[in-house]
Scaffold this motif. Structure first.
Motif, PDB file in Angstrom:
ATOM      1  N   TYR A 193     -32.874 -79.549 -38.737  1.00 31.79           N
ATOM      2  CA  TYR A 193     -32.206 -80.160 -37.582  1.00 31.79           C
ATOM      3  C   TYR A 193     -33.228 -80.632 -36.550  1.00 31.79           C
ATOM      4  O   TYR A 193     -33.046 -81.655 -35.899  1.00 31.79           O
ATOM      5  N   THR A 214     -34.508 -84.017 -37.267  1.00 35.44           N
ATOM      6  CA  THR A 214     -33.616 -85.138 -36.952  1.00 35.44           C
ATOM      7  C   THR A 214     -33.904 -85.727 -35.576  1.00 35.44           C
ATOM      8  O   THR A 214     -33.482 -86.846 -35.284  1.00 35.44           O
ATOM      9  N   TYR A 243     -28.224 -86.460 -40.968  1.00 34.25           N
ATOM     10  CA  TYR A 243     -28.543 -85.136 -41.492  1.00 34.25           C
ATOM     11  C   TYR A 243     -29.341 -85.177 -42.797  1.00 34.25           C
ATOM     12  O   TYR A 243     -29.461 -84.167 -43.494  1.00 34.25           O
ATOM     13  N   PRO A 262     -22.347 -81.935 -42.916  1.00 37.12           N
ATOM     14  CA  PRO A 262     -22.463 -82.701 -41.669  1.00 37.12           C
ATOM     15  C   PRO A 262     -21.476 -82.239 -40.605  1.00 37.12           C
ATOM     16  O   PRO A 262     -21.797 -82.236 -39.404  1.00 37.12           O
ATOM     17  N   THR A 269     -22.802 -79.038 -39.153  1.00 34.86           N
ATOM     18  CA  THR A 269     -23.995 -79.331 -38.357  1.00 34.86           C
ATOM     19  C   THR A 269     -23.616 -79.997 -37.039  1.00 34.86           C
ATOM     20  O   THR A 269     -24.228 -79.735 -36.003  1.00 34.86           O
TER      21      THR A 269
END
Length: 836
Positions: free
Chosen positions: A306, A309, A355, A443, A446
């Motif tokens: 994460y 990202t 993601y 996703p 997340t």
């Protein structure tokens, strides 16, 4: 010259590593008709040949009834490869030769590659490959794909295939008592394909092999009757089954070859694999080790992924800006339908592609565990637990494929249950695989974790992954103790391969392959679903009264702008609606790219329209330009406010919005509003659509119905532009009005809800029952709504936070699992009868 090569071998023989070593390409090709087991195809060239190499599913035999075996046989029969590259595990020659004999009987040239020779040497196994080559009458090559050894020799053998085909000699095992019946079948069947050995087909007929029977029944309509009668005749004559007779005969021949060609110098000594397994499979250490591995997987993939990202999101932001640039421009608060659709689609795709770093790390870690050999050990470890709940060690693979490690798919998970001999465990597994966290759900999790549990992502992801296992155990116990209690049971037997060091290339290629499959799904299925959802969220559209209200709002903000700039020396540049619309789009485009971090935006916009640019970068002594800049900022915020209001009203009054509203009286106890209902409704076709829908609904921010353009501060205008470039989870956190407790309730509902349509179709295929398919839809949906409602209502009553409530929920489930594990599991009976 073009050459088609079939890469065949038993599981855990290093076949995929050989594939990577030779081709360097891993690419999914279409599933074989009627099945869902993937083949992999690589294309490469040597000096002499253009080679297409197809990696067939690993299978232990061509005499079983597994889906993998069916795919491999059908490919060899229908696609007619020029040569079969048989990969053999050097550390388990005897077992591998059993399968090799069946490949040699097909009637095609076979090249045997003895892989993992380094592992065999480490275990004191000495193989005389030249003697094996002489006995079997086909080329035999030593290799160690992990070290890159054997590549030149394999390619050289492939370049020599023409000569190999010209000098091909039929491989034949004398099956003694069965020979008269083999000859009888050969004489009776009509088969004109010279590429397939007629004797091999005859043996398959005697084995009642459905692939062979289907191939022959067109010109031999009584072939099934011939098979049945001759099998019965053999049993009456020798009191033996054809299947067990052939199996024992092949194993005896394997044993003969091994005695002549293989020497074990360290027989009886503990190997490295044995020593490691004393720890990894230890009664007391195996579960703590398994939990540590699971935690590490999620910390590295979800938490660390994460953070990555943060660096990939600007790229996706640039894609959004590019689509906005090439779409038809807005006319103040009137957005062209094509622009609205383009924005919806790009937001849907970007919300999911954000993601990719997480998926890449997750897939790479799973590939490492597969290559090392830990996955089958996980099945061995979990069998001790699973059998207490009516499941099976063989249930591990379907559950892992379905997403026990987060990131699977229920379709192959359910399909892989076909090989479970225990009928009761098989049915329970089919019903519980859809509860796993498939790739499409990741996703969504997340998004919610990034929005509401940013500091506790690792812990929450551990809860999410293990809660699904706990829930599956409880449901499996319920099913096997009630409606499945009369089903047959069978023992669990499996092979534990030796440990191997994974190759960097193999891990990266497999991770890239799986990520690419996900990207293709986003760009095809999800986008297709997004278009349908867009239509359902657009119609019937705004009422005439609402549209008139927004027209008046638009007129009002334009009048305020005109009044503010009318006395400036630049008024002639913005004294028409068209000019104001162009300036407004110019301003919003500039601010959007600026917030996305574009370095050349000033230079680009200064050259694009110098007159408008002076209103964006105002000179200190230009008071008129400053007035226009201030008015423009207010106009931009006023326009965005109207657009948000229009969007919310349109969605709320749409077909899907009305359905979401209709469900609110029921779902309100779980803390869901109509927008969450819309997201869940949209996700039934494809789970990823939940994120795409929420990302698009909240993309323009929260509506303040009492706010007007005239009372908007300059600071809020800057904030407005920043919000347009926020990540979806940031926007949802700020604008949704949800708390972490809402998010936890939403997660629980998603954990338990029915899978996508494709999964339900596969459940119907595997159970051959519409009733079971409907049960697989409505039972978990009802359970999810009840559990989420109780969770939210009770947690709200005790004023629990989302994390604390989730912790209590986890502990309660864990306690239930421990309690019911002491309830004896009644074993009805067991059978070795293959399931067709």
């Amino acid at each position: 010259m073009q050459l088609k090569v079939a890469l065949a071998g038993q599981p855990n023989c290093g076949k995929s590593t050989i594939f990577n070593m030779l081709s360097g390409i891993h690419q999914h090709i279409a599933n074989y008709p009627g099945v869902t087991v993937d083949k992999k195809s690589g294309f490469f060239s040597t000096k002499e040949l253009d080679i297409e190499m197809v990696d067939l599913p690993g299978t232990y035999s061509f005499s079983s009834y597994s889906l993998e075996e069916k795919v491999a046989k059908e490919f060899i029969i229908d696609e007619n490869p020029d040569v079969i590259l048989n990969i053999v595990d050097a550390s388990s020659i005897k077992r591998s030769l059993y399968f090799t004999f069946q490949l040699l009987e097909i009637g095609k040239p076979v090249i045997i590659v003895i892989n993992m020779c380094d592992v065999a040497e480490g275990r004191g196994i000495i193989i005389d490959d030249k003697k094996i080559e002489k006995i079997l009458g086909c080329p035999v090559i030593r290799a160690s794909a992990a070290k890159g050894e054997g590549k030149k020799e394999i390619l050289a053998a492939l370049e020599n295939v023409v000569e190999l085909k010209e000098n091909y000699k039929e491989f034949k095992i004398n099956y003694e008592e069965l020979e008269p019946l083999i000859t009888q079948v050969q004489d009776e069947i009509n088969f004109e394909n010279n590429e397939i050995n007629k004797r091999w087909l005859s043996i398959k007929v005697l084995e009642n092999d459905q692939v062979a029977i289907k191939l022959l029944e067109d010109k031999n309509p009584n072939i099934s009757e011939i098979s049945h009668n001759l099998r019965e005749k053999f049993h009456d004559m020798f009191d033996k089954d054809v299947d067990s007779f052939l199996a024992s005969f092949r194993y005896e021949n394997s044993d003969v070859v091994c005695h002549k060609c293989v020497e074990e110098t360290k027989k009886g000594e503990l190997t490295l694999t044995d020593k490691v397994d004393k720890v990894v499979l230890n009664r007391w250490l195996s579960f703590p080790i398994l939990l540590i591995i699971i935690v590490l997987v999620y910390e590295l993939s979800i938490v660390f992924g994460y953070k990555i990202t943060d660096y990939t999101w600007p790229i996706l932001g640039a894609i959004k800006n590019f689509v906005a640039d090439i779409s038809p421009a807005n006319d103040i608060a009137k957005v062209p339908m094509i622009t609205d659709l383009a924005s919806w689609l790009v937001n849907s795709a970007v919300a999911l592609l954000n993601y990719l770093p997480i998926f890449f790390i997750l897939f790479a870690l799973i590939a490492i565990m597969e290559d090392v050999g830990y996955m089958p050990r996980m099945a061995f470890i979990l069998d001790r637990v699973f059998k207490k709940f009516g499941l099976h060690g063989q249930s591990t693979l379907p559950l892992v494929l379905g997403g026990a490690f987060v990131g699977g798919c229920a379709v192959p998970g359910v399909m892989s249950t076909k090989g479970i001999a225990d009928d009761r465990a098989r049915m329970a597994t089919i019903m519980t695989v859809p509860l796993m966290n498939c790739l499409a759900k990741v996703p969504f999790y997340t998004l919610l974790l990034g929005a509401f549990f940013l500091q506790d992502m690792g812990l929450m992801m551990f809860y999410i992954s293990t809660v699904t296992i706990l829930t599956a155990l409880i449901i499996a116990k319920f099913l096997t103790g009630t409606i499945l209690k009369t089903r047959e049971t069978a023992p669990f037997v499996m092979e534990l391969p030796p440990y191997h060091l994974p190759t960097f290339k193999g891990v990266i290629l497999r991770a890239c392959e799986r990520v690419w499959v996900y990207i293709k799904k986003v760009c095809t299925i999800v986008i297709a679903v997004a278009i349908v959802l867009f239509a359902l969220l657009q119609f019937p559209g705004l009422s005439d009264e609402k549209q008139e209200m927004y027209n008046k709002e638009e007129t009002k903000i334009l009048a305020n702008f005109d009044k503010a700039v009318s006395k400036t020396k630049y008024y002639s540049l913005v004294d028409t609606r068209e000019e104001v619309a162009s300036l407004l789009n110019f301003y919003d485009g500039y601010r959007s790219k600026k917030m996305a971090g574009s370095k050349s935006v000033d230079e680009s916009y200064a050259s694009k329209n110098p007159e408008f640019y002076k209103f964006l970068k105002v000179a200190k002594d230009d008071k008129d330009a400053k007035k226009i800049n201030t008015a423009l900022r207010k106009l931009s915020t006023g326009r965005n406010t109207i657009l948000r209001q229009q969007k919310n009203d349109k969605i709320e009054s749409s077909l899907l919005g009305m359905a979401g509203r209709a469900l609110e009286p029921i779902t309100q106890f779980a803390g869901f509003d109509w927008k969450i209902n819309v997201a869940f409704l949209s996700s039934f076709a494809a789970r990823e659509s939940a994120v795409a829908t929420l990302g698009s609904i909240y993309e323009t921010g929260k509506i303040d119905m009492n706010q007007t353009a005239s009372d908007t501060s300059l600071d809020s205008v800057d904030d407005e532009m920043k919000n347009q470039n926020e990540r979806p989870e940031e926007t949802m956190s700020r604008n949704s009005g949800y708390t972490p407790l809402h998010a936890a309730s939403i997660i629980i509902f998603m954990l338990l809800t029915p899978p996508c349509i494709a999964s339900m179709i596969v459940v119907k295929m595997q159970t051959n029952s519409w009733a079971w398919m409907l049960f697989a839809i409505f039972f978990p949906f009802t359970l999810a709504l009840v559990v989420a409602s109780l969770f939210f209502t009770i947690s709200s009553a005790f004023a629990l936070s989302g994390l604390v409530a989730m912790t209590y929920y986890y502990l309660i489930l864990l306690a239930i699992v421990v309690i019911i594990s002491f309830i004896p599991e009644k074993r009805i009976n067991w059978t070795t009868k293959p399931k067709s």
